[in-house]
Design a protein around this motif. Structure first.
Motif, mmCIF file in Angstrom:
data_model
loop_
_atom_site.group_PDB
_atom_site.id
_atom_site.type_symbol
_atom_site.label_atom_id
_atom_site.label_comp_id
_atom_site.label_asym_id
_atom_site.label_seq_id
_atom_site.Cartn_x
_atom_site.Cartn_y
_atom_site.Cartn_z
ATOM 1 N N THR A 109 -7.881 -19.705 -51.907
ATOM 2 C CA THR A 109 -7.943 -20.259 -52.664
ATOM 3 C C THR A 109 -6.386 -21.018 -52.686
ATOM 4 O OG1 THR A 109 -6.944 -19.324 -55.075
ATOM 5 C CG2 THR A 109 -9.651 -20.295 -54.659
ATOM 6 N N PRO A 110 -6.004 -20.857 -51.144
ATOM 7 C CA PRO A 110 -3.896 -20.964 -51.588
ATOM 8 C C PRO A 110 -4.761 -23.027 -52.049
ATOM 9 C CG PRO A 110 -5.257 -21.552 -49.200
ATOM 10 C CD PRO A 110 -6.191 -20.706 -50.861
ATOM 11 N N PHE A 111 -3.510 -23.146 -52.921
ATOM 12 C CA PHE A 111 -2.413 -24.353 -53.739
ATOM 13 C C PHE A 111 -2.891 -24.876 -51.915
ATOM 14 C CE2 PHE A 111 -1.240 -21.721 -57.147
ATOM 15 C CZ PHE A 111 -2.733 -21.618 -57.141
ATOM 16 N N LYS B 218 -1.501 -32.490 -56.256
ATOM 17 C CA LYS B 218 -0.884 -32.266 -55.123
ATOM 18 C C LYS B 218 -2.015 -32.562 -53.559
ATOM 19 C CE LYS B 218 3.211 -30.381 -54.145
ATOM 20 N NZ LYS B 218 3.944 -29.248 -55.449
ATOM 21 N N VAL C 79 -13.082 -24.592 -58.403
ATOM 22 C CA VAL C 79 -11.762 -22.779 -58.105
ATOM 23 C C VAL C 79 -10.216 -22.907 -57.769
ATOM 24 C CG1 VAL C 79 -12.253 -22.703 -55.714
ATOM 25 C CG2 VAL C 79 -12.348 -20.789 -56.771
ATOM 26 N N LEU C 80 -10.269 -24.317 -57.069
ATOM 27 C CA LEU C 80 -8.979 -24.476 -56.937
ATOM 28 C C LEU C 80 -7.807 -24.182 -58.168
ATOM 29 C CD1 LEU C 80 -7.398 -24.431 -54.701
ATOM 30 C CD2 LEU C 80 -6.644 -26.967 -54.702
ATOM 31 N N VAL D 294 -2.277 -10.765 -65.641
ATOM 32 C CA VAL D 294 -3.345 -10.106 -65.172
ATOM 33 C C VAL D 294 -4.097 -11.308 -64.527
ATOM 34 C CG1 VAL D 294 -5.682 -9.976 -65.818
ATOM 35 C CG2 VAL D 294 -4.461 -8.845 -67.424
ATOM 36 N N GLY D 295 -3.684 -10.689 -63.012
ATOM 37 C CA GLY D 295 -3.533 -11.704 -61.176
ATOM 38 C C GLY D 295 -5.744 -11.692 -61.324
ATOM 39 N N MET D 296 -5.936 -12.889 -60.451
ATOM 40 C CA MET D 296 -7.046 -12.825 -60.462
ATOM 41 C C MET D 296 -7.320 -13.621 -58.715
ATOM 42 S SD MET D 296 -10.370 -14.588 -62.299
ATOM 43 C CE MET D 296 -11.682 -13.912 -62.698
ATOM 44 N N PHE E 118 -10.391 -15.094 -55.973
ATOM 45 C CA PHE E 118 -12.047 -15.021 -56.159
ATOM 46 C C PHE E 118 -12.316 -14.992 -55.074
ATOM 47 C CE2 PHE E 118 -8.704 -17.159 -59.395
ATOM 48 C CZ PHE E 118 -9.233 -17.571 -59.811
ATOM 49 N N LEU F 142 6.542 -20.282 -62.015
ATOM 50 C CA LEU F 142 6.315 -21.209 -63.306
ATOM 51 C C LEU F 142 6.645 -19.913 -64.661
ATOM 52 C CD1 LEU F 142 2.708 -21.010 -62.729
ATOM 53 C CD2 LEU F 142 4.505 -23.150 -63.321
ATOM 54 N N HIS F 143 7.195 -18.260 -64.272
ATOM 55 C CA HIS F 143 6.837 -17.568 -65.243
ATOM 56 C C HIS F 143 8.870 -17.096 -65.058
ATOM 57 C CE1 HIS F 143 3.031 -16.849 -65.821
ATOM 58 N NE2 HIS F 143 2.937 -17.119 -64.084
ATOM 59 N N ARG G 208 -2.212 -14.238 -68.087
ATOM 60 C CA ARG G 208 -2.735 -14.433 -66.866
ATOM 61 C C ARG G 208 -1.741 -13.797 -66.264
ATOM 62 N NH1 ARG G 208 -5.590 -20.175 -68.452
ATOM 63 N NH2 ARG G 208 -7.196 -18.378 -69.443
ATOM 64 N N ARG G 209 0.133 -14.274 -66.243
ATOM 65 C CA ARG G 209 0.875 -13.791 -65.116
ATOM 66 C C ARG G 209 0.432 -12.193 -64.773
ATOM 67 N NH1 ARG G 209 4.595 -9.437 -65.245
ATOM 68 N NH2 ARG G 209 4.371 -9.530 -67.495
ATOM 69 N N ARG H 36 0.242 -13.802 -53.762
ATOM 70 C CA ARG H 36 0.624 -14.698 -54.990
ATOM 71 C C ARG H 36 0.399 -14.323 -56.020
ATOM 72 N NH1 ARG H 36 -2.690 -20.246 -54.671
ATOM 73 N NH2 ARG H 36 -4.443 -18.327 -55.949
ATOM 74 N N TYR I 9 5.895 -20.361 -56.128
ATOM 75 C CA TYR I 9 5.105 -21.039 -57.405
ATOM 76 C C TYR I 9 5.057 -20.068 -58.802
ATOM 77 C CZ TYR I 9 2.397 -24.232 -59.695
ATOM 78 O OH TYR I 9 1.712 -25.159 -60.632
ATOM 79 N N PRO I 10 4.262 -19.097 -58.513
ATOM 80 C CA PRO I 10 4.241 -18.339 -60.073
ATOM 81 C C PRO I 10 5.491 -17.406 -60.446
ATOM 82 C CG PRO I 10 2.958 -17.078 -58.292
ATOM 83 C CD PRO I 10 2.882 -18.949 -57.683
ATOM 84 N N ALA J 254 -8.340 -21.025 -60.565
ATOM 85 C CA ALA J 254 -6.782 -20.418 -59.236
ATOM 86 C C ALA J 254 -4.997 -20.957 -60.287
ATOM 87 C CB ALA J 254 -7.048 -20.002 -57.728
ATOM 88 N N ILE K 13 -1.337 -29.136 -58.623
ATOM 89 C CA ILE K 13 -2.837 -28.798 -57.731
ATOM 90 C C ILE K 13 -3.454 -30.198 -57.761
ATOM 91 C CG2 ILE K 13 -3.540 -27.056 -57.461
ATOM 92 C CD1 ILE K 13 -1.102 -25.732 -57.513
ATOM 93 N N TYR L 203 -5.393 -22.448 -63.050
ATOM 94 C CA TYR L 203 -5.140 -21.485 -64.276
ATOM 95 C C TYR L 203 -4.220 -19.790 -64.803
ATOM 96 C CZ TYR L 203 -6.286 -25.939 -66.357
ATOM 97 O OH TYR L 203 -6.120 -27.586 -66.967
ATOM 98 N N GLY L 204 -5.657 -19.042 -62.866
ATOM 99 C CA GLY L 204 -5.569 -17.784 -63.451
ATOM 100 C C GLY L 204 -4.122 -17.418 -63.028
ATOM 101 N N ILE L 205 -3.059 -17.917 -62.320
ATOM 102 C CA ILE L 205 -1.692 -17.630 -62.600
ATOM 103 C C ILE L 205 -0.297 -18.419 -63.908
ATOM 104 C CG2 ILE L 205 -1.672 -17.488 -60.085
ATOM 105 C CD1 ILE L 205 0.383 -19.916 -59.763
ATOM 106 N N GLY L 206 -1.585 -18.244 -64.460
ATOM 107 C CA GLY L 206 -0.944 -19.063 -65.611
ATOM 108 C C GLY L 206 -0.013 -20.056 -66.132
ATOM 109 N N MET M 207 -0.038 -26.808 -50.704
ATOM 110 C CA MET M 207 1.513 -26.220 -50.946
ATOM 111 C C MET M 207 1.417 -25.445 -49.037
ATOM 112 S SD MET M 207 2.778 -24.534 -53.980
ATOM 113 C CE MET M 207 1.903 -26.096 -55.743
#
Lengths: 251, 309
Positions: A95-97, B212, B190-191, A87-89, A91, A111-112, A84-85, A160, A107-108, B194, B209, B196-199, A99
């Motif tokens: 879908t902003p987090f 927060k 969907v959030l 292959v980004g998606m 939507f 994570l990575h 998933r790093r 992102r 953030y990503p 999103a 997520i 899970y989608g970035i890993g 923050m």
């Protein structure tokens, strides 16, 4: 052109309902491949196999193989977090987090990768520039990502998605919730992004597919009816169903 | 021909409903007035010093609220610290587990809330306290060496503030877990995708997520649990020790406002009774405040849910 992704004999099931039938598809590297078809034809379902996001749901399962760079990523041994790093998606709805703008992109990265503060700041700027958003948000990096406009939010999500240096971008109707001007911006951005990434976009908007994609796959009832150069699909398709859909006679 | 229905009947019905609803408000006011009147002697005698005095001496008729207030706060804080992570994890599991399992465990947790508090108290006294005394406290205090930390205490009696806090934690767990489960369910799917989608892993999605996104609702849940822990009487009464002195450590016996009231009321008269009423007012004020805060946070979450739709 080399193939980045190859789907082979993909069948997909929601519980006992089969949604995809023997999908075979080759996605060219550094190109935009559009997936079109009427609602419920399985386009999104097909896309959601590429980053194994369907796995979040217990009743969904897939058979077949999906090769990315020659590796079958449907194999359980493949690290799904790393997949998933890579292959980004993006939507349908932005879908902003919950923050800040900065943290959404950082953030990503956190994570990575193990990065210093300044490296993160550099990469965040790079990603925001890559998503054509930097000039608009550079003075409000600390404000909430939810405070941006819809189009900006979607580009924030693109920033992102590209921050952690993926290789493939999956876009599931990325402009269907966004106004025409912002849509145009995102389309221009995609054409720019294909130099660095392999892009697969699901779209309802046939003009959009015709404008920006290099290849187009037409899905109908879970099957890939036709796949080829976008120009050919839109001007001289082989299949009657494709022609009927493109000329707006159904769908 | 006689009319079957008249508008005056409807008005009567309306009045009846109004009365029924009004009882709540009248009762509330009534409690406040009664408590204020009955405690006035204590307030006149001790002033605000009542809150800060740790004396409780029926022989010389000197009373202070501090040990009860401190005991209430300590047991409540212990309950929160223990219940919060448990409720969070349980709620997370409930939203993520297969439906049949989530249903069974969800029902079990809900049933915890249906157990009368006196049962918790008896269980605490006869089961939990001996276990605490024989195993848990020796382990925590000696083996882990926590006894060296100030205010933890170095002896094990089984009962006391710490044990009372644990019982309270079990009692507020279902309330907090239920509210947190609702908050988690509220996060747009969907959030999550999103994230899970970035890993993200499950844990990262939950803490970065979902948490927060629903933080206000979670705070509301925390305050509801807090409100219950503050006023809980019977269960605490059994295990807290009912010692009216100022507690020095967490392993000491102590008392809480509610258990002081329950313990002393039957024999109290005169100034002591008034002092108990004054304790009642303090507890009332604390619960009231917490109710207001939890409503504030929970209603804010609800309006957010409206926006998201």
């Amino acid at each position: 052109m080399a193939n980045k992704i190859s789907a082979r004999n993909i069948n997909f099931y929601y519980g006992s309902h089969q949604a995809l039938f023997d999908n075979n598809l080759d996605i060219a590297e550094h190109a935009i491949t559009a997936v079109i078809g009427p609602s419920g034809c399985g386009k999104s379902t097909h896309l959601r196999i590429y980053n194994r996001i369907y796995e979040l749901y217990r009743d969904q399962r897939v058979t077949g193989s999906l090769f990315i760079d020659g590796v079958d990523v449907l194999n359980e041994k493949v690290d799904v977090l790393e997949l998933r790093r890579k292959v980004g998606m993006i939507f349908q709805k932005p879908t902003p987090f919950p923050m800040s703008v900065f943290d959404n992109v950082a953030y990503p990265l956190r994570l990575h990768y193990r990065l210093s503060r300044s490296e993160i700041a550099d990469k965040v700027e790079e990603a925001l520039r890559g998503a054509s958003l930097w000039e608009e948000v550079k003075d409000k990096l600390k404000s909430s990502g939810l405070a941006l406009s819809g189009g900006q939010q979607q580009r924030l999500c693109i920033a992102r998605a590209i921050a952690a240096s993926p290789e493939v971008l999956l876009m599931d109707e990325p402009t269907s919730a966004i106004d025409p001007v912002a849509t145009l911006k995102i389309e221009e951005l995609m054409v720019e992004l294909k130099k660095r990434f392999t892009i697969v976009i699901v779209t309802h908007n046939m003009q959009q597919a015709a404008r920006i994609s290099d290849f187009t796959a037409f899905f109908y009832k879970g099957r890939i009816v036709e796949f080829g150069d976008t120009e050919k699909i839109f001007t001289n398709p082989d299949e009657k169903q494709t022609e009927e859909y493109i000329t707006g006679r159904f769908g | 021909m006689n009319k079957l229905r008249t508008i005056s009947q409807d008005n009567a019905f309306r009045l009846l409903c109004l009365l029924a609803a009004g009882i709540a408000g009248v009762l509330m006011l009534g409690f406040m007035v009664q408590l204020a009147v009955d405690s006035s002697a204590a307030w006149r005698e001790f002033g605000l010093g009542f809150i800060f005095s740790s004396e409780w001496d029926p022989w010389s008729n000197r009373y202070g609220a501090l040990p009860s207030i401190v005991g209430t706060l300590i047991t409540t804080v212990i309950a929160l610290v223990v219940a919060l992570p448990l409720a969070f994890a349980a709620a997370l599991f409930l939203t993520d587990a297969p439906p049949w399992l989530s249903q069974i465990i969800g029902n079990a947790i809900d049933l915890l809330a249906a157990i009368p508090s006196v049962i918790y108290g008896m269980w605490g006294l006869f089961v939990l306290a001996p276990i605490m005394q024989d195993y848990v406290q020796p382990f925590l205090i000696d083996d882990l060496g926590l006894g060296r930390i100030p205010f933890v205490g170095e002896y094990y009696m089984g009962f006391g503030l710490f044990t009372a806090g644990l019982i309270l934690a079990l009692m507020i767990l279902p309330y907090m877990a239920a509210i947190m489960r609702d908050v988690f369910a509220m996060t747009p799917q969907v959030l999550r995708e999103a994230a899970y989608g970035i890993g993200c892993t499950r844990w990262e999605t939950a803490k970065d997520i979902v948490l927060k996104y629903g933080i206000r609702g979670l705070l509301g849940g925390v305050f509801i649990g807090l409100g219950r822990a503050l006023g809980e009487t019977m269960a605490v009464l059994f295990v807290v020790g009912n010692i009216m002195d100022m507690p020095q450590t967490l392993s000491d016996g102590g008392t809480t406002i509610a258990s002081t009231l329950a313990n002393n009321f039957s024999e109290a008269d005169g100034l002591q009774r008034s002092a108990l009423m004054a304790l009642g007012i303090i507890l009332f004020a604390m619960s009231f405040l917490i109710q207001i805060i939890s409503h504030y946070y929970l209603s804010a979450t609800k309006s957010k849910r409206g926006e998201a739709k």
